[in-house]
Design an enzyme around this catalytic site. Structure first.
Site, short mmCIF file in Angstrom:
data_model
loop_
_atom_site.label_atom_id
_atom_site.label_comp_id
_atom_site.label_asym_id
_atom_site.label_seq_id
_atom_site.Cartn_x
_atom_site.Cartn_y
_atom_site.Cartn_z
N CYS A 68 0.81 -1.23 0.00
CA CYS A 68 0.00 0.00 0.00
C CYS A 68 0.84 1.27 0.00
CB CYS A 68 -0.95 0.02 1.19
SG CYS A 68 -0.12 0.29 2.78
N HIS A 107 -1.16 1.69 6.97
CA HIS A 107 -1.84 1.52 5.68
C HIS A 107 -2.24 2.90 5.13
CE1 HIS A 107 -3.97 -0.53 2.53
NE2 HIS A 107 -5.10 0.06 2.85
N ASP A 122 -8.69 2.88 -2.41
CA ASP A 122 -7.65 2.00 -1.87
C ASP A 122 -7.38 0.92 -2.90
OD1 ASP A 122 -6.01 0.26 -0.54
OD2 ASP A 122 -7.28 0.03 1.23
#
Length: 290
Positions: A68, A107, A122
């Site tokens: 991420c 994250h 995301d």
């Protein structure tokens, strides 16, 4: 770094001058279908950096994936370059063993505002928790996607992403009791506030995730790519092809172990990945489910 190269990497052609939700959804989906969520650098002796040019070269020019802090950082740059109103946010991943959110904002996600409405993008959580499209930031609203029904729940200034999925069906009896199989119908994924973050907010997490012996990412080599019918994943030596069957209320998990000799071919043929350095797969005991 330029947008044209990025769009080519995710299989799109055009200028995409209309900064609307439809364009955002298209780019988001193409990214997760084209760029794997993977931490293989950790197991190839490579250092993962939060230098945007290094990330661009790795993912766009060398055809790799990333985790991420690479994928979503790059995606945020893409959206800003296009002209979207984009803000970086940090989130704490839910630990199902500890039944709590991790202490670090490990994250990275992106918040986008379009025509007065706010969305969460995301492109890099992987496996069955991967969003294919952005979610509208509305508390308690069911937002069905291929993987299941996602929800954002507001709790004071803290937002929680959760997902209600389907029952797993595992044809291979050797994996019927595998710890990789998620049997929880509704699960929390991560939590976040709307406080804007800069890249340096994640430097500590980026270091810890790839060096701490208790980190998930030092204990397991992970590669996951979304497909039109589900996703593929290689966790250590376990290769899985997952097919979503919402009409039957199940996800079919076709799982098998592969040998070291098969790894390179699987990565090339199923994930379109070619590594520069030799991968040393890892699958130590650690909380992680498909």
């Amino acid at each position: 770094m330029n947008l044209e190269e990025y769009f080519k990497r995710i299989g799109l052609h055009g200028s995409f001058e209309k900064l609307d939700l439809a364009t955002l959804k298209l780019i988001h989906k193409q990214h997760v279908m084209s760029v794997p969520f993977e931490n293989l650098s950790v197991h190839c002796g490579e250092r993962i950096t939060m230098d945007l040019e290094v990330i661009f070269n790795k993912i766009v020019r060398r055809g790799r994936g990333g985790w991420c802090l690479e994928n979503n950082y790059l995606f945020g740059w893409v959206l800003r370059e296009m002209g979207y109103d984009t803000t970086t946010l940090g989130s704490r991943v839910f630990n199902s063993i500890l039944k709590d959110f991790g202490p670090l904002e490990s994250h990275l996600i992106n918040k986008i505002v379009i025509d007065g409405k706010t969305y969460i993008a995301d492109v890099s959580f992987g496996v069955s928790s991967q969003l294919w499209e952005p979610l509208e930031l509305v508390s308690g609203k069911d937002q069905p996607q291929a993987a299941g029904v996602f929800r954002l729940i507001e709790n004071g200034d803290f937002w929680v992403l959760e997902k209600t999925g389907r029952k797993p069906e595992v044809p291979n009896p050797d994996f019927a009791k595998s710890s990789l199989v998620n049997r929880k119908e509704t699960k929390q994924i991560y939590g976040f506030t709307l406080v804007p973050r800069e890249a340096d907010n994640f430097f500590e997490s980026n270091h810890t995730l790839q060096t701490d012996p208790t980190s998930l990412f030092t204990n397991k080599s992970i590669c996951s790519l979304q497909t039109p019918t589900g996703f593929r994943a290689l966790i250590g030596w376990t290769y899985s092809e997952v097919t979503y069957k919402p009409e039957e209320g199940v996800d079919v998990l076709d799982m098998r172990d592969i040998t070291d000799d098969e790894i390179e071919q699987i990565l090339r043929e199923r994930f379109n990945l070619k590594l520069q350095n030799k991968l040393k797969p890892a699958s130590n005991k650690s909380w992680y489910t498909l």
